[in-house]
Write a protein that holds these residues in place. Sequence first.
Motif, PDB file in Angstrom:
ATOM      1  N   GLU A 197     -38.942   4.264 -30.344  1.00 56.41           N
ATOM      2  CA  GLU A 197     -38.561   4.547 -31.727  1.00 56.41           C
ATOM      3  C   GLU A 197     -37.414   5.553 -31.776  1.00 56.41           C
ATOM      4  OE1 GLU A 197     -42.310   5.782 -33.297  1.00 56.41           O
ATOM      5  OE2 GLU A 197     -42.906   3.730 -33.814  1.00 56.41           O
ATOM      6  N   ASP A 198     -37.497   6.589 -30.936  1.00 54.99           N
ATOM      7  CA  ASP A 198     -36.412   7.580 -30.867  1.00 54.99           C
ATOM      8  C   ASP A 198     -35.120   6.930 -30.388  1.00 54.99           C
ATOM      9  OD1 ASP A 198     -38.212   9.508 -31.672  1.00 54.99           O
ATOM     10  OD2 ASP A 198     -38.485  10.363 -29.660  1.00 54.99           O
TER      11      ASP A 198
ATOM     12  N   GLN B  14     -29.167   3.407 -33.823  1.00 56.46           N
ATOM     13  CA  GLN B  14     -28.775   3.141 -35.209  1.00 56.46           C
ATOM     14  C   GLN B  14     -27.748   4.165 -35.674  1.00 56.46           C
ATOM     15  OE1 GLN B  14     -32.714   3.213 -36.868  1.00 56.46           O
ATOM     16  NE2 GLN B  14     -32.956   0.988 -36.730  1.00 56.46           N
TER      17      GLN B  14
ATOM     18  N   ARG C 240     -33.614   4.944 -33.227  1.00 56.34           N
ATOM     19  CA  ARG C 240     -32.943   5.819 -34.204  1.00 56.34           C
ATOM     20  C   ARG C 240     -31.594   6.301 -33.677  1.00 56.34           C
ATOM     21  NH1 ARG C 240     -38.136   7.265 -35.615  1.00 56.34           N
ATOM     22  NH2 ARG C 240     -38.330   8.850 -34.005  1.00 56.34           N
TER      23      ARG C 240
END
Length: 136
Positions: A50-51, A57, A54
């Motif tokens: 998830e990190d 992105q 991010r």
Amino acid sequence: MLLAILLLFSLISCGHTHFYDAVQDTGARRAAIESARLRNDHDALSRYFEDLAREMQGKAREKKQLLDHYESKSYLYGRRAENLKSHTEAGVRRYENIARRSLREADAHRRLACESARQSGRNRTIDASCHESAYN
């Protein structure tokens, strides 16, 4: 092979916070993914992916801003403008693809964490995130 075995023993003995730190290295990350068995292991991998998503992105957003600049001010770059735009577009695609793959990996590890909790008989410890992840 010896490194993978040592990594596994260190992960088991040190707990999940060290597990998260160990996945920062690509080789160690692959070994950690292959050796993940416990819910904490999969939770740590899910957070890592998830990190990473991010971060990718964010990089894609930066590249898009740069692309907007190249498109609006192409006259500043002359013949190089088309090259700069195409390279920047490729960078945007690359970062977005990595982000998508990372989110899929995070979801897979979230599901594995929930499954691990179910198999260990800790049904009371399965929280709402497991139910959300398992059915999305």
